[in-house]
Design a protein around this motif. Sequence first.
Motif, mmCIF file in Angstrom:
data_model
loop_
_atom_site.group_PDB
_atom_site.id
_atom_site.type_symbol
_atom_site.label_atom_id
_atom_site.label_comp_id
_atom_site.label_asym_id
_atom_site.label_seq_id
_atom_site.Cartn_x
_atom_site.Cartn_y
_atom_site.Cartn_z
ATOM 1 N N VAL A 58 22.926 -40.703 10.024
ATOM 2 C CA VAL A 58 21.109 -40.806 10.291
ATOM 3 C C VAL A 58 21.254 -39.463 10.231
ATOM 4 O O VAL A 58 22.049 -38.960 11.473
ATOM 5 N N PRO A 59 19.691 -39.050 10.769
ATOM 6 C CA PRO A 59 19.707 -37.998 11.888
ATOM 7 C C PRO A 59 20.105 -38.382 13.182
ATOM 8 O O PRO A 59 20.092 -39.185 14.010
ATOM 9 N N LEU A 60 20.329 -37.164 13.710
ATOM 10 C CA LEU A 60 20.990 -36.934 15.558
ATOM 11 C C LEU A 60 20.269 -37.869 16.106
ATOM 12 O O LEU A 60 20.332 -38.739 16.764
ATOM 13 N N PRO A 61 18.321 -37.277 15.895
ATOM 14 C CA PRO A 61 18.039 -37.527 17.314
ATOM 15 C C PRO A 61 17.833 -39.423 17.054
ATOM 16 O O PRO A 61 17.224 -40.051 18.016
ATOM 17 N N GLU A 62 17.680 -39.952 16.071
ATOM 18 C CA GLU A 62 17.993 -41.595 15.759
ATOM 19 C C GLU A 62 19.130 -42.246 16.082
ATOM 20 O O GLU A 62 18.769 -43.477 15.796
ATOM 21 N N VAL A 63 20.256 -41.571 16.486
ATOM 22 C CA VAL A 63 21.531 -42.174 16.742
ATOM 23 C C VAL A 63 21.136 -43.066 17.889
ATOM 24 O O VAL A 63 20.451 -42.688 18.994
ATOM 25 N N HIS A 64 21.544 -44.461 17.876
ATOM 26 C CA HIS A 64 21.328 -45.462 18.860
ATOM 27 C C HIS A 64 23.174 -45.661 19.628
ATOM 28 O O HIS A 64 23.864 -45.869 18.255
ATOM 29 N N PHE A 65 23.485 -46.060 20.287
ATOM 30 C CA PHE A 65 24.476 -46.609 20.859
ATOM 31 C C PHE A 65 24.377 -47.649 21.661
ATOM 32 O O PHE A 65 23.705 -47.740 22.283
ATOM 33 N N HIS A 66 24.986 -49.029 20.718
ATOM 34 C CA HIS A 66 25.032 -49.721 21.525
ATOM 35 C C HIS A 66 26.017 -50.135 22.288
ATOM 36 O O HIS A 66 25.231 -50.753 23.889
ATOM 37 N N GLU A 67 26.674 -49.116 22.604
ATOM 38 C CA GLU A 67 27.469 -49.230 24.252
ATOM 39 C C GLU A 67 27.338 -48.629 24.921
ATOM 40 O O GLU A 67 26.951 -49.192 26.254
ATOM 41 N N ILE A 68 27.230 -47.411 24.633
ATOM 42 C CA ILE A 68 26.807 -46.844 26.049
ATOM 43 C C ILE A 68 25.191 -47.384 26.243
ATOM 44 O O ILE A 68 24.818 -46.165 27.460
ATOM 45 N N ALA A 69 24.778 -47.804 25.938
ATOM 46 C CA ALA A 69 23.032 -48.460 26.532
ATOM 47 C C ALA A 69 23.965 -49.462 27.226
ATOM 48 O O ALA A 69 22.663 -49.793 28.081
ATOM 49 N N ASP A 70 24.389 -49.261 27.402
ATOM 50 C CA ASP A 70 25.041 -50.374 28.737
ATOM 51 C C ASP A 70 25.455 -49.657 29.937
ATOM 52 O O ASP A 70 26.139 -48.643 29.419
ATOM 53 N N TRP A 71 24.901 -49.497 31.110
ATOM 54 C CA TRP A 71 24.638 -49.080 32.027
ATOM 55 C C TRP A 71 26.212 -48.215 32.787
ATOM 56 O O TRP A 71 26.122 -47.749 33.158
ATOM 57 N N ASP A 72 27.072 -49.242 32.240
ATOM 58 C CA ASP A 72 28.581 -48.623 32.666
ATOM 59 C C ASP A 72 28.739 -47.975 32.100
ATOM 60 O O ASP A 72 29.892 -46.769 32.330
ATOM 61 N N SER A 73 28.933 -47.436 31.438
ATOM 62 C CA SER A 73 29.433 -47.393 29.677
ATOM 63 C C SER A 73 28.624 -45.810 30.355
ATOM 64 O O SER A 73 28.893 -44.561 29.797
ATOM 65 N N LEU A 74 27.184 -45.672 30.023
ATOM 66 C CA LEU A 74 26.209 -44.202 30.475
ATOM 67 C C LEU A 74 27.304 -43.992 31.887
ATOM 68 O O LEU A 74 26.667 -42.359 31.316
ATOM 69 N N MET A 75 27.310 -44.670 32.937
ATOM 70 C CA MET A 75 27.614 -44.305 34.051
ATOM 71 C C MET A 75 29.156 -43.349 34.292
ATOM 72 O O MET A 75 29.503 -42.211 34.515
ATOM 73 N N ASP A 76 30.063 -44.094 32.565
ATOM 74 C CA ASP A 76 31.381 -43.792 32.163
ATOM 75 C C ASP A 76 30.613 -41.692 32.093
ATOM 76 O O ASP A 76 31.738 -40.644 32.235
ATOM 77 N N VAL A 77 30.308 -41.506 31.023
ATOM 78 C CA VAL A 77 29.365 -39.750 30.825
ATOM 79 C C VAL A 77 29.198 -39.284 31.935
ATOM 80 O O VAL A 77 29.489 -37.969 31.768
ATOM 81 N N VAL A 78 28.195 -40.051 32.953
ATOM 82 C CA VAL A 78 27.975 -38.920 33.726
ATOM 83 C C VAL A 78 29.132 -38.775 34.419
ATOM 84 O O VAL A 78 29.746 -37.170 35.562
ATOM 85 N N ALA A 79 30.291 -39.853 34.479
ATOM 86 C CA ALA A 79 31.053 -39.142 35.858
ATOM 87 C C ALA A 79 32.296 -38.425 35.997
ATOM 88 O O ALA A 79 32.513 -37.433 36.341
ATOM 89 N N ALA A 80 31.854 -38.375 34.282
ATOM 90 C CA ALA A 80 33.146 -37.623 33.355
ATOM 91 C C ALA A 80 32.476 -36.360 33.563
ATOM 92 O O ALA A 80 33.075 -34.729 33.898
ATOM 93 N N GLY A 81 30.911 -36.085 33.395
ATOM 94 C CA GLY A 81 30.461 -34.747 33.434
ATOM 95 C C GLY A 81 30.514 -34.069 34.765
ATOM 96 O O GLY A 81 30.073 -32.834 34.756
ATOM 97 N N SER A 82 30.622 -35.379 35.745
ATOM 98 C CA SER A 82 30.788 -35.096 37.258
ATOM 99 C C SER A 82 31.975 -34.258 37.212
ATOM 100 O O SER A 82 31.686 -32.755 38.325
#
Length: 378
Positions: free
Chosen positions: A106-130
């Motif tokens: 699928v094209p990159l803009p259409e990629v859907h993250f099932h697990e990352i859509a959960d707030w705790d998983s998105l938080m993990d990504v941002v925390a790692a970026g920090s």
Amino acid sequence: MFVAAVVDALPWLGDRVLADAAAVLPPGSGRPAFHEGRSGAIRARRFGLESAAPPADVRHDHGVDDGTFVALSKRISDSGLEPETAGHAIAILKVLAEAEAKIHDVPLPEVHFHEIADWDSLMDVVAAGSVVAALGAAGWTVSALPRGSGVVRTRHGLLPVPAPATAEILTGFAWRDDGIGGERVTPTGAAILRHIGARPAAIGPAGRLAASGFGAGTRELQGTPNVLRALVFDTAAEADSDQVAIISFEVDDMTGEEIGIAAERLRALPGLLDLSIGTRLGKKSRPMQAFRLLAEPAAAGMIAERCFLETSTIGLRLREERRMVLRREHATVGGMRLKTVTRPDGAPTAKAESDDLSGDSLAARRETKFKLERGKDG
């Protein structure tokens, strides 16, 4: 586990990570927190989202905007994070998105993250970026990764371990089988490793061990603690030493034009440090061109593959060596770039970038170079 392990080793990062992670969460989704605990017989730190009822608008169906790469990247950008933190977090997401786009076609803009859509998983990504932003130019190494076994349950059904996205992201990394089943490296963890450019730790960094920490996962593993250990080395005294991969091979059946094109394409590859070509005599006294490439170890596999595609060689040699390099500083003087290094005896030497030198003759260019390198006015 990555965030928990690094913060356990460097507690001063904790407040920053918590603030950055909270910034990306919507009201009512909970709050990020660190907790002390144990995994097996090991004391470890855990990082997670303290319980709260998930917001009603969090959905996980395909096509829902809140879980797409574009929407999640915008949420991070609009959260008020420092640019470096947001940039690293989005870059980690992009590594995941590119792997998912390839796997699901699928094209990159259409990629859907099932697990990352959960707030705790998105938080993990941002925390790692920090964490990555706070540590700036730190170098990262990683030991061989546990492969695991069996299958993992996903929104797409049961998939083999490592999950397809994990395997795609970590192609080229070293793996090991420790006899423990299940999923051992998640796609998010894989994306963090790829983004930070973690190199193999076959020999390990040189320097003073300054700190260590353990980050625990949520699973209980039979026969071993479920922890990630972070070792922090002060390499200031050894900053002139690192590991490089050396790729070498010879060809005797390519034209000069073909060799020139192949060399330029190889030089453009990410992770390539240097490429040189020399002339040697091979079997039957045939002239041949000897290629020698220096590469970052994590990129060696990819670069070796490109050597087979860009040249006529049917075999190459690959090894790792420790190198010593002098620390260098870069400056611009009179519109020209100047590189200065300090020799072991403390004496500085400077070299002007040849591409920046101007003059109507060789003598004129050399005169400009001479003045720049000695700090005189041009």
